[in-house]
Write a protein that holds these residues in place. Structure first.
Motif, short mmCIF file in Angstrom:
data_model
loop_
_atom_site.label_atom_id
_atom_site.label_comp_id
_atom_site.label_asym_id
_atom_site.label_seq_id
_atom_site.Cartn_x
_atom_site.Cartn_y
_atom_site.Cartn_z
N UNK A 259 0.77 -1.32 -0.22
CA UNK A 259 -0.35 -0.24 -0.22
C UNK A 259 0.89 1.25 0.22
N UNK A 260 0.91 2.30 -0.59
CA UNK A 260 1.52 3.40 -1.04
C UNK A 260 -0.07 4.84 -0.18
N UNK A 261 0.51 5.82 0.46
CA UNK A 261 -0.60 6.82 0.67
C UNK A 261 0.28 7.81 -0.01
N UNK A 262 -1.00 8.57 -0.70
CA UNK A 262 -1.07 9.52 -1.62
C UNK A 262 -1.74 10.16 -1.08
N UNK A 263 -2.15 11.54 -0.97
CA UNK A 263 -2.48 12.98 -0.61
C UNK A 263 -2.81 14.41 -1.99
N UNK A 264 -3.98 14.20 -1.94
CA UNK A 264 -3.94 15.81 -3.25
C UNK A 264 -4.81 16.22 -2.81
N UNK A 265 -5.03 18.01 -3.22
CA UNK A 265 -5.68 19.13 -2.86
C UNK A 265 -7.39 18.70 -3.22
N UNK A 266 -8.52 19.50 -2.70
CA UNK A 266 -9.26 19.22 -3.11
C UNK A 266 -9.21 20.09 -4.07
N UNK A 267 -10.63 20.02 -5.01
CA UNK A 267 -10.39 21.21 -6.23
C UNK A 267 -11.97 22.24 -5.80
N UNK A 268 -11.73 23.11 -5.47
CA UNK A 268 -12.33 23.95 -4.40
C UNK A 268 -13.27 24.52 -6.06
N UNK A 269 -12.44 24.56 -7.27
CA UNK A 269 -13.72 25.53 -7.86
C UNK A 269 -14.54 24.62 -8.69
N UNK A 270 -14.01 23.70 -8.86
CA UNK A 270 -14.91 22.18 -9.15
C UNK A 270 -16.17 21.62 -8.57
N UNK A 271 -15.89 21.43 -6.87
CA UNK A 271 -16.77 21.04 -6.01
C UNK A 271 -17.06 22.15 -5.17
N UNK A 272 -17.88 22.90 -5.55
CA UNK A 272 -17.79 25.01 -4.46
C UNK A 272 -18.51 24.64 -3.53
N UNK A 273 -19.11 23.42 -3.23
CA UNK A 273 -19.44 22.73 -1.62
C UNK A 273 -19.27 23.00 -0.48
N UNK A 274 -18.23 22.59 -0.43
CA UNK A 274 -17.34 22.49 0.10
C UNK A 274 -16.53 24.42 0.34
N UNK A 275 -16.68 24.23 -0.05
CA UNK A 275 -16.14 26.22 0.02
C UNK A 275 -17.25 26.65 1.22
N UNK A 276 -18.60 26.18 0.11
CA UNK A 276 -20.06 27.38 0.69
C UNK A 276 -19.78 26.77 2.64
N UNK A 277 -19.92 25.49 2.61
CA UNK A 277 -19.54 24.83 3.99
C UNK A 277 -19.38 25.77 4.57
N UNK A 278 -17.23 25.93 4.66
CA UNK A 278 -16.85 26.94 5.45
C UNK A 278 -16.75 27.89 5.80
N UNK A 279 -17.94 29.04 4.46
CA UNK A 279 -18.61 29.97 4.44
C UNK A 279 -19.76 30.06 5.73
N UNK A 280 -20.85 29.39 5.30
CA UNK A 280 -21.31 29.13 6.43
C UNK A 280 -20.84 28.80 7.85
N UNK A 281 -19.94 27.81 7.88
CA UNK A 281 -19.46 28.07 8.78
C UNK A 281 -19.06 29.26 9.70
N UNK A 282 -18.16 30.17 9.35
CA UNK A 282 -17.39 31.43 9.10
C UNK A 282 -18.59 32.21 9.73
N UNK A 283 -20.30 32.66 8.60
CA UNK A 283 -20.46 32.93 8.77
C UNK A 283 -21.55 33.06 10.37
N UNK A 284 -22.25 31.32 10.61
CA UNK A 284 -22.35 31.12 11.56
C UNK A 284 -23.33 31.39 11.22
#
Ligand code: NDP
Ligand code: MG
Length: 389
Positions: A291-316
């Motif tokens: 087994x090998x470990x391999x990590x990548x960055x999420x693609x925040x442009x193609x998957x904008x829901x991730x940042x929407x959730x961060x935004x909702x959390x920051x707004x509170x």
């Protein structure tokens, strides 16, 4: 001593696996109550097998059918949402497993915590919308809420008894879902069948779509924030396509502790039931060779829901409830074929843009925000469909 377990959402993916785990654990664990939404057929089979004292269906007609199916078995049957609260606060229960999907988990969770019940928490939506309220009520005690979500179970295990000052950050892993590497234009044509086909996990429909949009990871960021009382800036998301590393904790001295294992929900479910002990499990073992470990960055442009959730959390305030309500509606509409995959994020964003946030919300405020958000989502979807015609 025998532990008596209540499962809310016992007919779902987590609920069914919890029953498997209870069976494997043997006679130290007993089922006290089971609940679901409307599936009287499966719930009646579960009642016959596990013989709880109480069974609840939110759908009252289905509850009447259930009562017929299990009559004579000594199991009380209740219909309606109120029954979910009765199950969640069942006097003899030692552990309440929250495995129902969506907003409907919040009031039962709140009620159970107020009664001092220990919770095995799968229903992340209730923390997303109500984490702030639970914190202000002093109900977010880590001895009382044991996470079932695999990432949060991992983090709990990696944290051990660490002092908060020793923790630099939490690294939440994500599989990336079935569309990892896809670009926005390709995602426009995704079908519900494709989105429901998750590479690593067999889960309920809603969380499977949430995984495909990466909203699941966004909801989990908010869940982690409340469960571990940590700032959003200290939560990082990384992609591990194989779902080997279930999450990590980085300490201030640079040391990182990761929890690794086969991607099988029965491991975190069992840990939540036996916590703080560990017991034998028949789950397939992870073997590291090759087994090998391999990590990548999420693609925040193609998957904008991730940042929407961060935004909702920051707004509170009520913004996370608005985000969650819009997501629940948009996911349902996508699965039903009414909107495109990429519309899910558009609907949520527009609802959030129109939401008037109430700070330090009370229970009624988040319920109102949820209702408002669902109405607004339907309006936005109607506009989008008009544009498509
Ligand atoms: P499922 O869709 O498989 O199951 C949902 C359960 O909730 C069913 O028992 C359903 O009953 C019940 N339910 C639906 N509506 C209501 C209602 N109004 N009142 C009471 N019960 C209701 O979902 P999952 O098991 O996949 O997910 C459950 C939760 O766990 C979600 O919050 C999810 O995010 C979380 N989770 C799931 C994981 C997984 O691997 N599946 C992993 C980590 C977290 P019925 O069958 O009658 O409709
Ligand atoms: Mg998870």
């Amino acid at each position: 001593m025998v532990k008596r377990i209540v499962i809310l959402g016992s007919t779902g993916s987590i609920g069914r696996q919890t029953l498997e785990v209870i069976e494997d654990l043997g006679n130290q664990y007993r089922v006290a109550a089971l609940t679901a939404g409307s599936n009287d057929h499966l719930l009646s089979n579960q009642v016959k097998r596990f013989r709880p004292e109480l069974a609840v269906l939110s759908d009252t007609e289905a509850a009447a059918r259930l009562a017929d199916r299990v009559s004579g078995l000594g199991c009380a049957v209740i219909g309606g949402e109120e029954g979910q609260i009765q199950a969640a606060t069942w006097p003899e229960a030692d552990i309440v497993v929250m495995a129902q999907v969506g907003f409907s988990g919040f009031i039962p969770l709140l009620s159970a915590l107020k009664k001092g019940k220990k919770i095995a928490l799968a229903n992340k939506e209730s923390l997303v919308i109500g984490g702030d309220i639970l914190k202000r009520l002093g109900l977010l005690n880590s001895d009382y809420i044991i996470p079932v979500d695999s990432e949060h179970s991992a983090i709990r295990q990696c944290l051990g008894s660490a002092h908060p000052d020793e923790v630099a950050q939490i690294i939440l892993t994500a599989s990336g879902g079935p569309f990892f590497g896809w670009k926005k234009d390709d995602l426009d044509h995704v079908t519900p069948e494709q989105a429901l086909d998750h590479p690593n996990w067999q889960m309920g429909k809603k969380i499977t779509i949430d995984s495909a949009t990466m909203m699941n990871k966004g909801l989990e960021v908010i869940e982690a924030r409340w469960l571990f009382d940590i700032s959003l800036e200290q939560i990082e998301v990384v992609i591990d396509r194989q779902s080997i590393v279930h999450s990590m904790v980085e300490y201030v001295d640079g040391s990182i502790i990761a929890q690794i294992g086969t991607p099988d929900m029965r491991i975190p479910i069992q840990y939540a039931l036996t916590y703080p002990e560990r017991k034998q499990s028949r789950v397939e073992r992870f073997r590291p060779f090759g087994k090998t470990l391999h990590f990548e960055q999420p693609d925040r442009n193609s998957f904008p829901c991730l940042d929407l959730a961060y935004r909702a959390a920051m707004t509170g305030g009520t913004m996370p409830a608005a985000l969650n309500g819009a997501n629940e509606v948009a996911v349902e509409q996508f699965v039903g074929g009414s909107i495109k995959f990429t519309d899910i994020a558009k609907v949520i964003e527009q609802v959030m843009n129109n939401h008037t946030v109430i700070e330090n919300p009370g229970i009624d405020d988040v319920i109102d925000a949820d209702i408002w958000s669902r109405h607004k989502s339907v309006e936005v979807i109607d506009e989008l469909s008009g544009r498509m015609m």
